[in-house]
Design a protein around this motif. Sequence first.
Motif, PDB file in Angstrom:
ATOM      1  N   UNK A 116      14.974  26.117  17.945  1.00 12.50           N
ATOM      2  CA  UNK A 116      14.093  25.093  18.521  1.00 12.50           C
ATOM      3  C   UNK A 116      14.892  23.890  19.004  1.00 12.50           C
ATOM      4  N   UNK A 117      15.893  23.489  18.209  1.00 15.33           N
ATOM      5  CA  UNK A 117      16.741  22.357  18.587  1.00 15.33           C
ATOM      6  C   UNK A 117      17.479  22.648  19.884  1.00 15.33           C
ATOM      7  N   UNK A 118      18.030  23.871  19.998  1.00 17.64           N
ATOM      8  CA  UNK A 118      18.850  24.148  21.177  1.00 17.64           C
ATOM      9  C   UNK A 118      18.015  24.400  22.424  1.00 17.64           C
ATOM     10  N   UNK A 119      16.876  25.044  22.276  1.00 18.44           N
ATOM     11  CA  UNK A 119      15.999  25.199  23.444  1.00 18.44           C
ATOM     12  C   UNK A 119      15.571  23.828  23.946  1.00 18.44           C
ATOM     13  N   UNK A 120      15.215  22.944  23.008  1.00 16.61           N
ATOM     14  CA  UNK A 120      14.832  21.587  23.374  1.00 16.61           C
ATOM     15  C   UNK A 120      15.994  20.857  24.041  1.00 16.61           C
ATOM     16  N   UNK A 121      17.200  21.017  23.464  1.00 13.59           N
ATOM     17  CA  UNK A 121      18.376  20.362  24.049  1.00 13.59           C
ATOM     18  C   UNK A 121      18.677  20.874  25.441  1.00 13.59           C
ATOM     19  N   UNK A 122      18.538  22.196  25.652  1.00  7.14           N
ATOM     20  CA  UNK A 122      18.799  22.771  26.964  1.00  7.14           C
ATOM     21  C   UNK A 122      17.790  22.310  28.002  1.00  7.14           C
ATOM     22  N   UNK A 123      16.513  22.314  27.620  1.00  8.37           N
ATOM     23  CA  UNK A 123      15.472  21.867  28.547  1.00  8.37           C
ATOM     24  C   UNK A 123      15.661  20.395  28.900  1.00  8.37           C
ATOM     25  N   UNK A 124      15.974  19.581  27.893  1.00  2.00           N
ATOM     26  CA  UNK A 124      16.157  18.144  28.157  1.00  2.00           C
ATOM     27  C   UNK A 124      17.390  17.886  29.020  1.00  2.00           C
ATOM     28  N   UNK A 125      18.420  18.725  28.860  1.00  2.00           N
ATOM     29  CA  UNK A 125      19.639  18.549  29.652  1.00  2.00           C
ATOM     30  C   UNK A 125      19.408  18.905  31.113  1.00  2.00           C
ATOM     31  N   UNK A 126      18.506  19.878  31.345  1.00  3.57           N
ATOM     32  CA  UNK A 126      18.253  20.337  32.711  1.00  3.57           C
ATOM     33  C   UNK A 126      17.082  19.627  33.380  1.00  3.57           C
ATOM     34  N   UNK A 127      16.207  19.003  32.569  1.00  8.45           N
ATOM     35  CA  UNK A 127      14.997  18.373  33.105  1.00  8.45           C
ATOM     36  C   UNK A 127      14.862  16.964  32.544  1.00  8.45           C
ATOM     37  N   UNK A 128      13.679  16.391  32.711  1.00 13.82           N
ATOM     38  CA  UNK A 128      13.415  15.037  32.229  1.00 13.82           C
ATOM     39  C   UNK A 128      12.754  15.015  30.846  1.00 13.82           C
TER      40      UNK A 128
ATOM     41  N   UNK B 251      25.942  21.093  23.687  1.00 15.08           N
ATOM     42  CA  UNK B 251      27.337  21.411  24.010  1.00 15.08           C
ATOM     43  C   UNK B 251      27.430  22.580  24.988  1.00 15.08           C
ATOM     44  N   UNK B 252      26.675  23.638  24.730  1.00 18.87           N
ATOM     45  CA  UNK B 252      26.702  24.809  25.598  1.00 18.87           C
ATOM     46  C   UNK B 252      26.310  24.455  27.028  1.00 18.87           C
ATOM     47  N   UNK B 253      25.248  23.689  27.172  1.00 18.33           N
ATOM     48  CA  UNK B 253      24.726  23.369  28.512  1.00 18.33           C
ATOM     49  C   UNK B 253      25.634  22.393  29.252  1.00 18.33           C
ATOM     50  N   UNK B 254      26.268  21.504  28.496  1.00 18.40           N
ATOM     51  CA  UNK B 254      27.225  20.586  29.119  1.00 18.40           C
ATOM     52  C   UNK B 254      28.400  21.359  29.700  1.00 18.40           C
ATOM     53  N   UNK B 255      28.892  22.350  28.939  1.00 24.67           N
ATOM     54  CA  UNK B 255      30.012  23.149  29.417  1.00 24.67           C
ATOM     55  C   UNK B 255      29.611  23.994  30.631  1.00 24.67           C
ATOM     56  N   UNK B 256      28.455  24.669  30.537  1.00 25.40           N
ATOM     57  CA  UNK B 256      28.006  25.515  31.645  1.00 25.40           C
ATOM     58  C   UNK B 256      27.785  24.701  32.913  1.00 25.40           C
ATOM     59  N   UNK B 257      27.287  23.480  32.742  1.00 22.02           N
ATOM     60  CA  UNK B 257      27.022  22.634  33.901  1.00 22.02           C
ATOM     61  C   UNK B 257      28.271  22.246  34.665  1.00 22.02           C
ATOM     62  N   UNK B 258      29.433  22.412  34.047  1.00 22.98           N
ATOM     63  CA  UNK B 258      30.700  22.048  34.692  1.00 22.98           C
ATOM     64  C   UNK B 258      31.313  23.225  35.431  1.00 22.98           C
ATOM     65  N   UNK B 259      30.635  24.391  35.416  1.00 22.79           N
ATOM     66  CA  UNK B 259      31.192  25.603  35.998  1.00 22.79           C
ATOM     67  C   UNK B 259      30.353  26.088  37.179  1.00 22.79           C
ATOM     68  N   UNK B 260      30.900  26.935  38.038  1.00 22.59           N
ATOM     69  CA  UNK B 260      30.099  27.519  39.125  1.00 22.59           C
ATOM     70  C   UNK B 260      28.900  28.288  38.558  1.00 22.59           C
ATOM     71  N   UNK B 261      27.774  28.183  39.226  1.00 20.95           N
ATOM     72  CA  UNK B 261      26.526  28.837  38.797  1.00 20.95           C
ATOM     73  C   UNK B 261      26.091  28.382  37.397  1.00 20.95           C
ATOM     74  N   UNK B 262      26.481  27.165  37.037  1.00 26.47           N
ATOM     75  CA  UNK B 262      26.192  26.658  35.702  1.00 26.47           C
ATOM     76  C   UNK B 262      24.711  26.588  35.384  1.00 26.47           C
ATOM     77  N   UNK B 263      23.891  26.128  36.354  1.00 25.70           N
ATOM     78  CA  UNK B 263      22.455  26.016  36.094  1.00 25.70           C
ATOM     79  C   UNK B 263      21.813  27.380  35.880  1.00 25.70           C
ATOM     80  N   UNK B 264      22.278  28.373  36.651  1.00 25.54           N
ATOM     81  CA  UNK B 264      21.737  29.727  36.465  1.00 25.54           C
ATOM     82  C   UNK B 264      22.109  30.254  35.081  1.00 25.54           C
ATOM     83  N   UNK B 265      23.358  30.051  34.674  1.00 28.42           N
ATOM     84  CA  UNK B 265      23.782  30.498  33.342  1.00 28.42           C
ATOM     85  C   UNK B 265      23.042  29.732  32.251  1.00 28.42           C
ATOM     86  N   UNK B 266      22.713  28.474  32.490  1.00 31.89           N
ATOM     87  CA  UNK B 266      21.961  27.692  31.512  1.00 31.89           C
ATOM     88  C   UNK B 266      20.559  28.251  31.323  1.00 31.89           C
ATOM     89  N   UNK B 267      19.934  28.656  32.403  1.00 31.87           N
ATOM     90  CA  UNK B 267      18.600  29.266  32.309  1.00 31.87           C
ATOM     91  C   UNK B 267      18.671  30.578  31.542  1.00 31.87           C
TER      92      UNK B 267
END
Length: 502
Positions: A204-216, A387-403
């Motif tokens: 729950x913590x990480x899904x919330x963290x991922x959604x918040x990192x990608x959205x508002x 941490x995972x989403x921050x790293x993925x966001x720095x790479x090509x296709x990061x948003x797709x991998x984050x989803x």
Amino acid sequence: MKKSNTVFIVSLIISILFIAPGIIAPKQFAKIATSIQTFLQDKFGWFYLLSATAFLVFVLFLAFSKFGRIRLGKPDDRPEYSTITWFAMLFSAGMGIGLVFWGVAEPISHYFTPPNGEAASPQAAQNALRYSFFHWGLHPWGIYTLIGLSLAYFKFRKNAPGLISAIFTPLIGDRVNGPIGKTIDVIAVFATVFGVATSLGLGAIQISGGISYLTDFSNNFQTQFIIIIIVTFLFMFSAQTGLDKGIKYLSNTNIILAILLMVALLFAGPTNFIMDAFVQSLGSYLQYLPSMSFNLSTFNPKNSSWIQSWTVFYWAWWIAWAPFVGTFIARVSKGRTIREFIIGVLLVPTVFGALWFSVFGGTAINLEMFHDFHINDVINKEGSEVALFAMLGHLPLGNIMSVIAILLIATFFITSADSATFVLGMQTSNGSLNPPNKIKFVWGIVQAATAAVLLWSGGLEGLQTAAIIAAFPFAFILIAMMFSMVKELREELAAIRQEGKK
């Protein structure tokens, strides 16, 4: 009153009594629970290390002993599930959410706060991956193997009920049907509820963290609570479909998503660095495995604190998860030999986990060391869950991998909770291989409520505290399990020899 009803009622009451203070007085609850956790870690860290290592050595001995040829079932029984499906099911139940949550966060944490030596150095990078392999490798799977093997042997070979108490028939005889047996089963249920709740909370913590990192959306308890409610509805629906539908299909989906994400990152990230790190760290892990297994840093208080916070916590967490994962692995392992079971359960997830940390942790360390991208600053500011989403966001296709990562966490969440309701149903319905839906429904609600209360009262620390407390009494049951298995296996081999002489 039937034994199954007694175990169900007593376990349910204890679970409610444990989480009720977290609802009524969350701060006081967190304070008391933390005090208990600190006491267990400080006074019994040596006990957790010795126990986990003993379990691993024991199952390795069984694999290469004369007992290895014995089949978990009748002589002509063969596995119900294909090897690939079997690996997918045990892996999804056994690690799942934790690997995704800690795949980046743990190596980065070890890199900047190493167990010894200089932080953010080449040696710290090597130690970071080595200790990640250690915490997710042979030791946890050795714990799972012990209980899974014992349950499968007594259930499918001896036609005993699928209850943990049934394993102790060689030691205490018919008393497994009395108060002693009921107590064993209640402790197993208690450990399962709080061990699984820890992982559900992480999810729950990480899904919330991922959604918040990608959205508002805000990453707070309210968002996490909504996620728990939504996923609870999904896994409760899956739980009603049974083992051969919901869990089987979800497990296969998990492994496909996990491999897809890992391969995508392997080629989007520093591929050569990752594979070099995998080979070198695997060798380092095997080289230092004996010393790490017994290391408490007794003469260095700073390092000792690190061992308590990481290794001791992990060993307690795996022990708390053991009745759940062990029961589930046993249920899907009928027809395999003891040797096949042990080698499969130990080696395949260990190698996969090592590759996972090399890909995710190795990429993160590479960004820190050579590309001036400070993931650790993100962790300190926003928490380990991003941490995972921050790293993925720095790479090509990061948003797709984050989803894909969020979908993977969600399916792991559903599979873990689904499997746990199945196991809890088995343990509180006299070992039924197909427990009633109403009992699974009750345990599904209890698990979700426990995860929510632990998050509300203590966040990530509250989840870790619950795991350590729940694991302590069950560790003694696992120790006794080794003696019971040896006694029964020796008697079986003696009976086989005697039959051969006739």
